[in-house]
Motif scaffolding. Structure first.
Motif, PDB file in Angstrom:
ATOM      1  N   ASN A  24      38.229 -11.343  91.543  1.00 19.28           N
ATOM      2  CA  ASN A  24      38.563 -11.820  92.889  1.00 19.28           C
ATOM      3  C   ASN A  24      38.611 -13.349  92.937  1.00 19.28           C
ATOM      4  O   ASN A  24      39.451 -13.939  93.632  1.00 19.28           O
ATOM      5  CB  ASN A  24      37.555 -11.288  93.904  1.00 19.28           C
ATOM      6  CG  ASN A  24      37.700  -9.788  94.131  1.00 19.28           C
ATOM      7  OD1 ASN A  24      38.791  -9.237  93.980  1.00 19.28           O
ATOM      8  ND2 ASN A  24      36.612  -9.130  94.482  1.00 19.28           N
ATOM      9  N   ILE A  27      41.897 -14.650  91.619  1.00 22.05           N
ATOM     10  CA  ILE A  27      42.972 -14.596  92.616  1.00 22.05           C
ATOM     11  C   ILE A  27      42.897 -15.813  93.538  1.00 22.05           C
ATOM     12  O   ILE A  27      43.919 -16.430  93.873  1.00 22.05           O
ATOM     13  CB  ILE A  27      42.896 -13.282  93.420  1.00 22.05           C
ATOM     14  CG1 ILE A  27      43.193 -12.097  92.497  1.00 22.05           C
ATOM     15  CG2 ILE A  27      43.869 -13.304  94.601  1.00 22.05           C
ATOM     16  CD1 ILE A  27      42.963 -10.747  93.127  1.00 22.05           C
ATOM     17  N   ALA A  65      40.874  -4.064  90.763  1.00 29.51           N
ATOM     18  CA  ALA A  65      40.862  -5.525  90.877  1.00 29.51           C
ATOM     19  C   ALA A  65      41.749  -6.160  89.802  1.00 29.51           C
ATOM     20  O   ALA A  65      42.416  -7.176  90.050  1.00 29.51           O
ATOM     21  CB  ALA A  65      39.433  -6.042  90.755  1.00 29.51           C
ATOM     22  N   ARG A  68      45.292  -5.831  90.964  1.00 30.53           N
ATOM     23  CA  ARG A  68      45.539  -6.798  92.041  1.00 30.53           C
ATOM     24  C   ARG A  68      45.740  -8.198  91.472  1.00 30.53           C
ATOM     25  O   ARG A  68      46.621  -8.947  91.902  1.00 30.53           O
ATOM     26  CB  ARG A  68      44.365  -6.765  93.016  1.00 30.53           C
ATOM     27  CG  ARG A  68      44.507  -7.697  94.219  1.00 30.53           C
ATOM     28  CD  ARG A  68      43.461  -7.362  95.275  1.00 30.53           C
ATOM     29  NE  ARG A  68      43.489  -8.327  96.360  1.00 30.53           N
ATOM     30  CZ  ARG A  68      42.637  -9.333  96.506  1.00 30.53           C
ATOM     31  NH1 ARG A  68      41.657  -9.494  95.616  1.00 30.53           N
ATOM     32  NH2 ARG A  68      42.734 -10.178  97.515  1.00 30.53           N
ATOM     33  N   ARG A  71      49.128  -8.525  90.022  1.00 31.75           N
ATOM     34  CA  ARG A  71      50.145  -8.653  91.071  1.00 31.75           C
ATOM     35  C   ARG A  71      50.264 -10.099  91.543  1.00 31.75           C
ATOM     36  O   ARG A  71      51.367 -10.603  91.772  1.00 31.75           O
ATOM     37  CB  ARG A  71      49.796  -7.717  92.230  1.00 31.75           C
ATOM     38  CG  ARG A  71      50.709  -7.876  93.454  1.00 31.75           C
ATOM     39  CD  ARG A  71      50.612  -6.665  94.369  1.00 31.75           C
ATOM     40  NE  ARG A  71      49.263  -6.418  94.791  1.00 31.75           N
ATOM     41  CZ  ARG A  71      48.677  -6.968  95.858  1.00 31.75           C
ATOM     42  NH1 ARG A  71      49.351  -7.855  96.590  1.00 31.75           N
ATOM     43  NH2 ARG A  71      47.450  -6.658  96.204  1.00 31.75           N
ATOM     44  N   TYR A  72      49.125 -10.764  91.683  1.00 27.77           N
ATOM     45  CA  TYR A  72      49.160 -12.169  92.103  1.00 27.77           C
ATOM     46  C   TYR A  72      49.686 -13.074  90.985  1.00 27.77           C
ATOM     47  O   TYR A  72      50.288 -14.111  91.260  1.00 27.77           O
ATOM     48  CB  TYR A  72      47.762 -12.622  92.526  1.00 27.77           C
ATOM     49  CG  TYR A  72      47.421 -12.291  93.961  1.00 27.77           C
ATOM     50  CD1 TYR A  72      47.624 -13.220  94.977  1.00 27.77           C
ATOM     51  CD2 TYR A  72      46.900 -11.052  94.298  1.00 27.77           C
ATOM     52  CE1 TYR A  72      47.319 -12.918  96.299  1.00 27.77           C
ATOM     53  CE2 TYR A  72      46.590 -10.739  95.615  1.00 27.77           C
ATOM     54  CZ  TYR A  72      46.800 -11.672  96.608  1.00 27.77           C
ATOM     55  OH  TYR A  72      46.502 -11.369  97.918  1.00 27.77           O
ATOM     56  N   GLU A 105      42.634   2.524  93.431  1.00 27.66           N
ATOM     57  CA  GLU A 105      43.268   2.100  92.182  1.00 27.66           C
ATOM     58  C   GLU A 105      44.766   2.407  92.182  1.00 27.66           C
ATOM     59  O   GLU A 105      45.596   1.565  91.815  1.00 27.66           O
ATOM     60  CB  GLU A 105      42.592   2.796  91.006  1.00 27.66           C
ATOM     61  CG  GLU A 105      43.211   2.482  89.660  1.00 27.66           C
ATOM     62  CD  GLU A 105      42.561   3.254  88.533  1.00 27.66           C
ATOM     63  OE1 GLU A 105      43.041   3.115  87.392  1.00 27.66           O
ATOM     64  OE2 GLU A 105      41.589   3.996  88.785  1.00 27.66           O
ATOM     65  N   GLN A 108      46.706   0.049  94.460  1.00 30.95           N
ATOM     66  CA  GLN A 108      46.927  -1.260  93.833  1.00 30.95           C
ATOM     67  C   GLN A 108      47.999  -1.173  92.748  1.00 30.95           C
ATOM     68  O   GLN A 108      48.803  -2.103  92.578  1.00 30.95           O
ATOM     69  CB  GLN A 108      45.620  -1.788  93.247  1.00 30.95           C
ATOM     70  CG  GLN A 108      44.594  -2.223  94.276  1.00 30.95           C
ATOM     71  CD  GLN A 108      45.073  -3.395  95.122  1.00 30.95           C
ATOM     72  OE1 GLN A 108      45.931  -4.172  94.724  1.00 30.95           O
ATOM     73  NE2 GLN A 108      44.498  -3.521  96.313  1.00 30.95           N
ATOM     74  N   ARG A 111      51.351  -1.058  94.499  1.00 33.61           N
ATOM     75  CA  ARG A 111      51.691  -2.384  95.056  1.00 33.61           C
ATOM     76  C   ARG A 111      52.156  -3.326  93.942  1.00 33.61           C
ATOM     77  O   ARG A 111      53.078  -4.127  94.131  1.00 33.61           O
ATOM     78  CB  ARG A 111      50.482  -2.967  95.774  1.00 33.61           C
ATOM     79  CG  ARG A 111      50.107  -2.217  97.040  1.00 33.61           C
ATOM     80  CD  ARG A 111      48.947  -2.856  97.759  1.00 33.61           C
ATOM     81  NE  ARG A 111      49.350  -4.086  98.418  1.00 33.61           N
ATOM     82  CZ  ARG A 111      48.535  -4.866  99.121  1.00 33.61           C
ATOM     83  NH1 ARG A 111      47.261  -4.538  99.242  1.00 33.61           N
ATOM     84  NH2 ARG A 111      48.967  -5.968  99.686  1.00 33.61           N
ATOM     85  N   LEU A 112      51.531  -3.208  92.777  1.00 38.10           N
ATOM     86  CA  LEU A 112      51.957  -4.001  91.620  1.00 38.10           C
ATOM     87  C   LEU A 112      53.367  -3.601  91.186  1.00 38.10           C
ATOM     88  O   LEU A 112      54.197  -4.452  90.843  1.00 38.10           O
ATOM     89  CB  LEU A 112      50.967  -3.813  90.475  1.00 38.10           C
ATOM     90  CG  LEU A 112      51.351  -4.405  89.114  1.00 38.10           C
ATOM     91  CD1 LEU A 112      51.617  -5.905  89.218  1.00 38.10           C
ATOM     92  CD2 LEU A 112      50.245  -4.136  88.093  1.00 38.10           C
TER      93      LEU A 112
END
Length: 270
Positions: A24, A27, A65, A68, A71-72, A105, A108, A111-112
């Motif tokens: 986190n 990110i 995580a 995520r 993805r960022y 999970e 995420q 979304r990725l």
């Protein structure tokens, strides 16, 4: 930054809660410092290698995580190419295929997947396409809550990269879900994806009219039509009525979207 990545990569001696916190924080670092390798202190490839280990963690929260964070991180095609070169797409596919109870999970992961399509759909890997199609094809029988999400992503991908979807029989999966859906807006959105491909000469070749398009007419033209082989005799009448309704919606949507000279074209393909 060195401390952050070392703790994420360590196999022992660091609790999953700490790894979750470090991911986190990474990110937050991306949001504040940007994606420059100089500011991050590591190359993008080294960061991907580190995050890849998070996707192999036994805790679903850490894997979520890690997804995520990826993805960022994926901001442009060059970073996406590095992710694919390191075969992270197979781990993403694994996260989609994993137990249905791991919704955080899987969410995420999906979304990725959408971020990958947004960055460069032409680079989209067949490994992840296979997982999306598998869920979209058989998810209803398994009562998978991610079915419609996967179908929506397949439709988006079909518009931006029809080759990878057609090669994996994804268009047939979309049409199967047309007959499964009695909600008019969703039904129309699914069939419109196929019609969009038919409308353009360079994508028309990917729709097998003699096999795939006939699915939407099957409830009316096949006297012995049965959508699912395992449908019991007691439920057969109710199931047929549902298929008739879905088929009618898709046919009406097809007629509404084609006019003039295009009508003869769709009649010839149906």
């Amino acid at each position: 930054n060195v401390f952050l990545f070392l703790n994420v990569a360590k196999q022992q001696g660091v609790s999953n809660m700490r790894k979750l916190g470090h991911l986190n924080n990474f990110i937050k670092l991306l949001c504040n410092a940007g994606h420059s390798e100089e500011k991050l202190g590591f190359t993008h490839e080294e960061i991907v290698i580190c995050l890849r280990l998070a996707l192999l963690n036994e805790a679903k929260e850490v894997r979520a995580a890690g997804l995520r964070a990826l993805r960022y991180l994926i901001r442009d095609s060059s970073i996406l190419q590095k992710v694919l070169r390191l075969q992270v797409d197979y781990l993403i596919a694994r996260c989609i295929d994993i137990q249905q109870s791991n919704e955080v999970e899987r969410t995420q992961a999906l979304r990725l997947v959408r971020k990958m399509i947004t960055v460069n759909a032409l680079l989209f890997p067949s490994s992840v396409t296979n997982s999306l199609i598998a869920v979209g094809k058989d998810g209803l029988q398994e009562r998978d809550r991610m079915v419609r999400v996967c179908i929506a992503i397949i439709c988006e991908l079909a518009v931006k990269n029809p080759v990878v979807v057609a090669q994996r029989s994804g268009l047939s999966t979309i049409l199967k879900n047309v007959i499964d859906c009695q909600l008019s807006r969703i039904n129309e959105a699914l069939i419109t994806t196929i019609l969009h491909l038919l409308n353009h000469p360079h994508t028309r070749q990917y729709v097998r009219s003699d096999v795939e398009l006939e699915q939407i007419l099957a409830p009316y033209t096949d006297f012995h039509y049965r959508h699912n082989a395992d449908t019991s005799e007691g439920q057969l009448k109710e199931d047929r009525e549902a298929r008739f309704l879905a088929s009618k919606m898709s046919i009406v949507a097809s007629f509404r979207s084609w006019s003039g000279k295009h009508e003869s074209f769709i009649f010839s393909h149906l």
